[in-house]
Structure formats: structure tokens, C-alpha cells
Design a protein around this motif. Structure first.
Motif, PDB file in Angstrom:
ATOM      1  N   ASP A 489       0.816  -1.224   0.000  1.00 50.27           N
ATOM      2  CA  ASP A 489       0.000   0.000   0.000  1.00 50.27           C
ATOM      3  C   ASP A 489       0.848   1.272   0.000  1.00 50.27           C
ATOM      4  N   ALA A 490       2.170   1.146  -0.248  1.00 54.58           N
ATOM      5  CA  ALA A 490       3.037   2.329  -0.205  1.00 54.58           C
ATOM      6  C   ALA A 490       2.658   3.337  -1.292  1.00 54.58           C
ATOM      7  N   LYS A 491       2.416   2.838  -2.510  1.00 52.06           N
ATOM      8  CA  LYS A 491       2.045   3.745  -3.598  1.00 52.06           C
ATOM      9  C   LYS A 491       0.703   4.418  -3.312  1.00 52.06           C
ATOM     10  N   GLN A 492      -0.226   3.644  -2.764  1.00 51.70           N
ATOM     11  CA  GLN A 492      -1.533   4.206  -2.409  1.00 51.70           C
ATOM     12  C   GLN A 492      -1.381   5.311  -1.369  1.00 51.70           C
ATOM     13  N   ALA A 493      -0.498   5.078  -0.389  1.00 54.24           N
ATOM     14  CA  ALA A 493      -0.297   6.069   0.673  1.00 54.24           C
ATOM     15  C   ALA A 493       0.259   7.370   0.111  1.00 54.24           C
ATOM     16  N   VAL A 494       1.304   7.269  -0.719  1.00 54.69           N
ATOM     17  CA  VAL A 494       1.911   8.478  -1.281  1.00 54.69           C
ATOM     18  C   VAL A 494       0.937   9.192  -2.209  1.00 54.69           C
ATOM     19  N   ALA A 495       0.204   8.433  -3.019  1.00 53.85           N
ATOM     20  CA  ALA A 495      -0.785   9.048  -3.911  1.00 53.85           C
ATOM     21  C   ALA A 495      -1.853   9.787  -3.113  1.00 53.85           C
ATOM     22  N   GLY A 496      -2.286   9.192  -2.000  1.00 56.89           N
ATOM     23  CA  GLY A 496      -3.292   9.847  -1.154  1.00 56.89           C
ATOM     24  C   GLY A 496      -2.768  11.117  -0.510  1.00 56.89           C
ATOM     25  N   LEU A 497      -1.503  11.089  -0.089  1.00 55.50           N
ATOM     26  CA  LEU A 497      -0.899  12.289   0.510  1.00 55.50           C
ATOM     27  C   LEU A 497      -0.785  13.406  -0.523  1.00 55.50           C
ATOM     28  N   LYS A 498      -0.401  13.050  -1.753  1.00 55.97           N
ATOM     29  CA  LYS A 498      -0.281  14.064  -2.800  1.00 55.97           C
ATOM     30  C   LYS A 498      -1.657  14.601  -3.190  1.00 55.97           C
ATOM     31  N   ALA A 499      -2.675  13.723  -3.177  1.00 60.07           N
ATOM     32  CA  ALA A 499      -4.038  14.175  -3.474  1.00 60.07           C
ATOM     33  C   ALA A 499      -4.535  15.159  -2.418  1.00 60.07           C
ATOM     34  N   ALA A 500      -3.999  15.023  -1.199  1.00 61.35           N
ATOM     35  CA  ALA A 500      -4.359  15.949  -0.123  1.00 61.35           C
ATOM     36  C   ALA A 500      -3.497  17.211  -0.146  1.00 61.35           C
ATOM     37  N   HIS A 501      -2.716  17.372  -1.233  1.00 65.25           N
ATOM     38  CA  HIS A 501      -1.874  18.552  -1.443  1.00 65.25           C
ATOM     39  C   HIS A 501      -0.787  18.675  -0.366  1.00 65.25           C
ATOM     40  N   LEU A 502      -0.244  17.527   0.031  1.00 62.50           N
ATOM     41  CA  LEU A 502       0.845  17.508   1.003  1.00 62.50           C
ATOM     42  C   LEU A 502       2.152  17.211   0.283  1.00 62.50           C
ATOM     43  N   GLN A 503       3.199  17.923   0.652  1.00 64.28           N
ATOM     44  CA  GLN A 503       4.520  17.648   0.098  1.00 64.28           C
ATOM     45  C   GLN A 503       5.043  16.351   0.691  1.00 64.28           C
ATOM     46  N   THR A 504       5.663  15.493  -0.144  1.00 64.19           N
ATOM     47  CA  THR A 504       6.159  14.193   0.328  1.00 64.19           C
ATOM     48  C   THR A 504       7.669  14.111   0.107  1.00 64.19           C
ATOM     49  N   VAL A 505       8.371  13.671   1.140  1.00 68.19           N
ATOM     50  CA  VAL A 505       9.831  13.566   1.116  1.00 68.19           C
ATOM     51  C   VAL A 505      10.234  12.218   1.705  1.00 68.19           C
ATOM     52  N   VAL A 506      11.174  11.527   1.067  1.00 66.48           N
ATOM     53  CA  VAL A 506      11.718  10.269   1.590  1.00 66.48           C
ATOM     54  C   VAL A 506      13.157  10.516   2.030  1.00 66.48           C
ATOM     55  N   LEU A 507      13.458  10.187   3.281  1.00 68.03           N
ATOM     56  CA  LEU A 507      14.812  10.289   3.820  1.00 68.03           C
ATOM     57  C   LEU A 507      15.243   8.911   4.307  1.00 68.03           C
ATOM     58  N   SER A 508      16.476   8.511   3.969  1.00 69.26           N
ATOM     59  CA  SER A 508      16.911   7.161   4.336  1.00 69.26           C
ATOM     60  C   SER A 508      18.428   7.111   4.479  1.00 69.26           C
ATOM     61  N   GLY A 509      18.861   6.153   5.267  1.00 63.25           N
ATOM     62  CA  GLY A 509      20.289   5.893   5.395  1.00 63.25           C
ATOM     63  C   GLY A 509      20.808   4.978   4.308  1.00 63.25           C
ATOM     64  N   ASP A 510      19.908   4.418   3.463  1.00 62.06           N
ATOM     65  CA  ASP A 510      20.340   3.541   2.372  1.00 62.06           C
ATOM     66  C   ASP A 510      21.048   4.343   1.285  1.00 62.06           C
ATOM     67  N   ARG A 511      21.653   3.608   0.324  1.00 62.56           N
ATOM     68  CA  ARG A 511      22.388   4.263  -0.754  1.00 62.56           C
ATOM     69  C   ARG A 511      21.533   5.280  -1.495  1.00 62.56           C
ATOM     70  N   GLY A 512      22.146   6.394  -1.841  1.00 66.21           N
ATOM     71  CA  GLY A 512      21.418   7.466  -2.494  1.00 66.21           C
ATOM     72  C   GLY A 512      20.752   7.041  -3.781  1.00 66.21           C
ATOM     73  N   THR A 513      21.440   6.243  -4.608  1.00 64.06           N
ATOM     74  CA  THR A 513      20.860   5.806  -5.881  1.00 64.06           C
ATOM     75  C   THR A 513      19.614   4.952  -5.666  1.00 64.06           C
ATOM     76  N   LEU A 514      19.668   4.103  -4.627  1.00 63.61           N
ATOM     77  CA  LEU A 514      18.527   3.246  -4.319  1.00 63.61           C
ATOM     78  C   LEU A 514      17.333   4.077  -3.849  1.00 63.61           C
ATOM     79  N   VAL A 515      17.583   5.050  -2.980  1.00 65.37           N
ATOM     80  CA  VAL A 515      16.510   5.888  -2.447  1.00 65.37           C
ATOM     81  C   VAL A 515      15.911   6.761  -3.552  1.00 65.37           C
TER      82      VAL A 515
END
Length: 662
Positions: A489-515
Motif C-alpha cells: 500500500d506504499a504507492k496508495q499512501a503516497v498518492a493519497g498524501l499528494k491528493a491531499a496537497h501535502l509535500q512528500t519527502v523520503v529520507l533514508s540511510g540507504d544508498r542514495g541511488t537506491l533511495v
């Protein structure tokens, strides 16, 4: 109720005022929480209020008699009967008013209603005086019932821990109190039985209903070694569990404490209404006195009784009970609604705060992805059989405990049949070396193999996912791509947040290319990797400094600082660390990112109900207060406006608890 007035003032009350302490104007108690763990209060029933019923029946008979011209009731009988009807209904209010007065709380709703009804009797309006008090008390009963319903609905939701379990000791089974079971002991769970303690499954497989914890009724299949949590309900097969947490430390116990605390934490609106009520009540009493006194200086034909009556109407209308009870009920309803759908708000203030956010920052591993490695693709070199590549990889990884090794073994547990690796040597941060059939093998990071002079395929160096490459006698055999699986449901969650006009940002300790690749797949506004915990904190601080209202969603210990900094910290509670759950403001019990949308929906629904109640109470009262001031409303209109508005506001708040979410 959060606590009784007896605890605050040192005396016992015949009945609890609606809204607990803090709901009553003039009361100095602070808490408006619902006591969910104290002694069970007896639910009110009509037979417990027979005096009120008798008062209502007697008053109705007297009003009918007064309306019949042929019956002329003697004043010596009529007045005592009205007084009797009045006292039957009013004695709890009069006692409460007296005790509040003795405690120094002059301005409160009890003294206000007492003054208004005494005034009606002074003017000879006996029927109106009794009816005002009668309807006020009936309104109080309905309010008590609404509060009781809110408390019981949340308590019913949480009161799901069985207190007795079947434990295996010395080869025998015994039924004991769950609190007596020690960590490491083995308990048996019968078919359709609720699990009382957290543990790991020892049986090969079992199905559990997790609705109590997650809001999802779909059966969840667990296998040996996987966690089982208190509150789950076993399926049709008996199973055994090794206990990993004491009764007081289970996930379900944490849930219970979180919701208990949530009902005691006020929103800004509740805090404002509490302060407002303490100023409001003395202010309206002063205005009522001015309504009586000021016309004397400006009205030529001044009649004291006429203006005194208008002041009484003003007093009855000014009772703020619709506000002070319906608003907390609205927030309690929101907390209960969210809890039933697997989202825990730690306070009513976070319901308001979540509605105000404009940016959602999400951790990757464990939040958007499962945090479990899976084999995504095998890419053998030219003229190399995929089975040969896989057999060499599995032979080398067979005895490793690394998560990547476990993913490979789960993908092809018997791929190395007849193949044995010897002379295994681990190269820290690089990979493994070993001998198979007298030939030298190297397995690990393709960049390491390339640095060793092995001609690896470009795909193994360029792909953003985790890659393990295999070489035999310094000849490249191929690579295997390992991916951290995206939650369904990750795609559904992000799509719903964007539909609510919220800015979405992903931050991670994993490799930059992967993120960054994940960010492109999910279509978030920004994605950044290679971050240490302090880097995540700096990124969130930068967003806050830029004026954003930030919600941070994470699950690991490294997310705790950022969660604490954000305006709303949200923790994945199923697999999240205790430290992260502790500092978070909102906890998602089943680790589904789509529950973010549920939390947002509940926060908006709660706000709508609260605003509707404020507008209804203030609007209707304002209109009728104005009419009363000009003599265009009587005590009858006043009492119906006051009680009617309060009941409508309460029903609106209770409606929220039964709301269906999309």
C-alpha cells in the motif's frame, strides 16, 4: 470521568457533573480525561432516577390542570405541589451549587440554574421554574450517557487482554494468571483463543485474526519463529508460543496506556473552552444584573419584574454545557474512531496538529518497504547456466547469518545440492571467498570484484538495488539483484498524501541511488539517501525552518530524533522500536503506510464535528440571547434552546464514533 470533584474539593458529591472536572464553569480542576482503567462505574439506568421521573410526571399533571379552566386549584395546594416537583428534580443541583459556593466557586452552572429557577418562583412562574430545572437535569442525564458511551466504547476496544493462560511447566500444563508467566516460558493457545502475551511462534504455522491491534480482520499467517502479539486471536489450530515480554510490557499494554493518556491530553480548542467557561459564566451573570439595572435609568415605564424576567431568560440561555461537553466528546470520538482502525493518537492535540501539516517526511526501510530482502532477479553471464550461478552463491552463503544470505536461502534453499564450499573466508565490507570443487570462488559487492581486476558486467555496477556478484577463478559468472520489497500500500499512501496537497519527502540511510530510484517509483517530491540520524534531523530542521508543518514517519531508533523534532511524529508500531514509539505522537499499529490517510481523515472529521458544535451552540444561543434581551423570548424558548442545542451537539459528537471511513 477523569476524577471526581470529591478528590479535588475533599467532599463527596451525590452525582458527577457532566464533562468531569474542567467541564464545569468555575471549577478549577484541570483534567477532562476519561478514566479507562479505574473501577467500573455502574451504567446509569432510568430506575436510578425515579425522583426525576416523578417530578416530570407531577409537573406534567400540574401544567394540564392549569390549562383546564374548569379546575381551579387552591394556591395552598398548587404552590406546595410545584415546590415538591421542583425539589425532586433540583436537589442534586442545589446541593452541588451549595458545595461549590462553600469551596469558593461562586460562578458555575449550578448556581446559575439555581438563580434562574428561584427567580421564576419569585415571579410566580412556577411551571416555568420547574420545567427549566427539569429539562436541565434531563439534559445532564443525556450528557452523562454520552460521556459513558464514549468511555465504554474506548474501554471495550481496549479490554481485550485475557488474564489467564495455559502454560507448560515440568511436562505438565496449568492455567495461571497471565501476569505470573515469565519470559521464556511456553504457553499454549487454543483454537479461537485470544493471545495474552507477546511471543514467538513455536508451531510450524498458525493463522491469527489481528483486528484488535490493526483494525484489519483479514487472517494473518505466522510461521515458526515469527512474532505473535497479545490481542491476536488464534485460528482453528492450536499452537504454542514462547513468551518474549511480560504481561505489563506487551504491545497491547502499550496500546492501552497510549489511549488512556490520549483522553487526558487536551487540544487547544478544549483548553480555550475551559478558560472561556471560567470567564464566560461570571460575565453573563454580570450582564444579567445589568439587564435588570440599566433600563431603570433609560426606560420611562420601568417595571422591575419585566426586566427581571428577561434577565432570567438570559441566564438560562447562557449555560455553556453544550460547549464544555460536546467538544471533549468530539475528540474522544475521534480517538476511539482512529483506534478502531489501527491508529493511536496520544492526545486530542495531535488530532488538531495532524490536520495542519503541509509536509510528510517518510523513512524508507520499515516504513515504505518491508525491511526484508527478496531476490528480485538473476542475471548470469553469457554462456553460464542460471542454476550454476545460483548453486555457487548458495553454497557460499549457506552458513551466513547476513540478511542477504537469508534472502538467497529462502529463494532457493536446495540450489546447492551436492555442492560443498570449503575454506570459507569473510572479507569485511566486501564479501566471501571459498573453495568449491578445488576452484576459487569470490562472492560479494561487484565494485570489490571490479577492484580486484575481474571484468564484471556493467549492469551489476549501475543498478541502484543491492547486488551480489559471483566470480570463479577470477572469471565473472553473473550477479543476483536483491531488493527490499515495497509495501503493497506504499504507492496508495503516497498518492493519497499528494491528493491531499501535502509535500512528500523520503529520507533514508540507504544508498542514495537506491533511495532516488524508490522516490521516482513512488513519485514523491524529494528523496535523499546516505543519511545518518543527525543528517535526517538536519533535513527535518531545514523544513521546519522554512515554515513547513512537518509530520515525520519512521520505525527505527535512528528515526527517533527526527520524530521528536517534527510537529507530528508518527511511528510504525508493529515492528517499530520502543524508543521511537515512546517519542511519537501517533502510532500506526499494523505498519501500513496507508493508515496515514486514515489518520488524516479522522483528524479532519473530528475537526468538522468540533467546529459544527461550536457554531451550533454559539449561533443558536446568540440569536435567542438577543431575542431574550428585547423581551421576545420566554423561559420556555430559553430552556428548549439550551437543552435542545446541547443534545444536538452531543448527538453530533457521538455520531463521529460510528463514522465509516473510506
Amino acid at each position: 470521568m477523569a476524577h471526581s470533584h470529591q478528590q479535588h474539593h475533599g467532599h463527596e458529591h451525590p452525582r458527577q457533573p457532566v464533562g468531569g472536572c474542567g467541564g464545569c464553569p468555575g471549577c478549577s480542576c484541570e483534567s477532562t480525561g476519561l478514566n479507562l482503567t479505574g473501577p467500573e462505574e455502574k451504567s446509569w439506568v432510568w430506575k436510578d432516577h425515579w425522583l426525576l421521573i416523578a417530578s416530570a410526571l407531577l409537573t406534567l399533571c400540574l401544567i394540564v390542570i392549569d390549562a383546564i379552566d374548569q379546575i381551579d386549584l387552591s394556591p395552598y395546594l398548587r404552590v406546595p405541589l410545584y415546590v415538591a416537583a421542583y425539589l425532586a428534580a433540583a436537589y442534586p443541583v442545589l446541593l452541588e451549587a451549595g458545595r461549590e459556593l462553600k469551596a469558593g466557586n461562586v460562578f458555575n452552572e449550578f448556581s446559575l440554574m439555581s438563580l434562574a429557577t428561584f427567580g421564576a418562583f419569585y415571579l410566580g412562574e412556577y411551571a416555568e421554574g420547574v420545567t427549566v430545572m427539569l429539562f436541565y437535569c434531563i439534559g445532564e442525564l443525556f450528557q452523562d450517557a454520552a460521556v459513558d458511551h464514549a468511555r465504554r466504547s474506548i474501554k471495550k476496544l481496549l479490554d481485550i487482554r485475557p488474564d489467564r493462560v495455559t502454560v507448560e511447566r515440568d511436562g505438565q500444563t496449568a492455567t495461571v494468571q497471565a501476569a505470573e508467566v515469565k519470559i521464556g516460558e511456553i504457553i499454549r493457545i487454543k483454537p479461537d483463543e485470544k493471545v495474552a502475551l507477546d511471543g514467538v511462534l513455536l508451531s510450524p504455522q498458525a493463522d491469527f485474526n489481528t483486528a484488535a491491534l490493526t483494525g484489519e480482520s483479514k487472517p494473518d499467517t505466522r510461521r515458526a519463529g515469527e512474532p505473535v502479539l497479545a490481542g491476536m486471536i488464534n485460528g482453528r489450530t492450536a499452537c504454542t508460543i514462547r513468551v518474549t515480554a511480560a504481561y505489563a510490557d506487551t504491545v497491547l499494554s502499550r496500546v492501552l496506556h497510549l489511549v488512556e493518556d490520549a483522553t487526558a491530553r487536551k487540544s487547544k480548542v478544549q483548553l480555550f473552552i475551559t478558560r472561556f467557561a471560567r470567564i464566560y459564566t461570571p460575565a453573563v451573570i454580570l450582564l444579567a444584573l445589568l439587564i435588570i439595572a440599566m433600563p431603570y435609568f433609560f426606560v420611562a415605564d420601568y417595571q422591575f419584574d419585566q426586566w427581571f424576567y428577561r434577565a432570567l431568560v438570559f441566564l438560562v440561555l447562557s449555560c455553556p454545557c453544550a460547549l464544555v461537553i460536546s467538544i471533549p466528546l468530539g475528540y474522544f470520538g475521534g480517538i476511539g474512531l482512529a483506534s478502531r482502525h489501527g491508529v493511536l493518537f496520544k492526545g486530542a492535540n495531535y488530532l488538531d496538529a495532524l490536520r495542519q501539516i503541509d509536509c510528510v517526511v517518510l523513512d524508507k526501510t520499515g516504513t515504505l518497504t518491508r525491511g526484508v530482502f527478496k531476490v528480485a532477479e538473476l542475471i548470469p553471464a553469457e554462456a553460464i547456466d542460471p542454476a550454476e550461478l545460483l548453486a555457487g552463491v548458495i553454497a557460499l552463503e549457506r552458513h551466513s547469518n547476513h540478511p542477504i544470505a537469508r534472502a538467497l536461502l529462502e529463494f532457493a534453499p536446495q540450489a546447492d545440492a551436492g555442492v560443498k564450499a570449503t575454506d570459507l573466508r569473510e572479507i569485511p565490507g566486501r564479501g566471501l571467498e571459498g573453495t568449491i570443487g578445488g576452484r576459487q570462488f569470490q562472492l560479494g559487492n561487484p565494485h570489490w570484484l571490479a577492484a580486484e581486476g575481474i571484468a564484471v558486467a556493467p549492469v551489476s555496477l549501475e543498478t541502484p538495488q543491492t547486488v551480489v556478484a559471483l566470480a570463479r577463478d577470477r572469471q565473472y559468472l553473473g550477479c543476483i539483484i536483491i531488493a527490499d520489497e515495497l509495501k503493497p500500500d506504499a504507492k496508495q499512501a503516497v498518492a493519497g498524501l499528494k491528493a491531499a496537497h501535502l509535500q512528500t519527502v523520503v529520507l533514508s540511510g540507504d544508498r542514495g541511488t537506491l533511495v532516488e530510484a524508490l522516490g521516482r517509483e513512488l513519485q514523491v517530491d524529494a528523496a535523499c539517501g546516505d543519511l545518518l540520524p543527525q543528517d535526517k534531523l538536519a533535513k527535518v530542521q531545514a523544513l521546519v525552518d522554512a515554515g513547513h508543518k512537518v509530520a515525520f514517519v519512521g520505525d527505527g531508533v535512528n528515526d527517533a530524533p527526527a520524530i521528536a523534532l517534527a510537529q507530528v511524529g508518527i511511528a510504525m508500531g508493529g515492528l517499530g522500536s520502543d524508543g521511537t514509539i515512546e517519542v511519537a505522537d501517533v502510532v500506526i499499529q499494523n505498519d501500513q503506510p496507508s493508515k496515514l490517510l486514515t489518520a488524516l481523515q479522522v483528524s479532519h472529521l473530528t475537526r468538522n464535528v468540533v467546529v459544527q458544535n461550536i457554531a451550533l451552540a454559539m449561533g443558536v444561543k446568540g440569536i435567542v440571547l438577543l431575542l431574550g434581551g428585547f423581551g421576545m423570548a420566554t423561559l420556555w424558548e430559553a430552556v428548549f434552546a439550551d437543552v435542545g442545542v446541547a443534545l444536538l451537539a452531543i448527538l453530533n459528537a457521538v455520531r463521529l464514533q460510528r463514522q465509516k471511513l473510506s
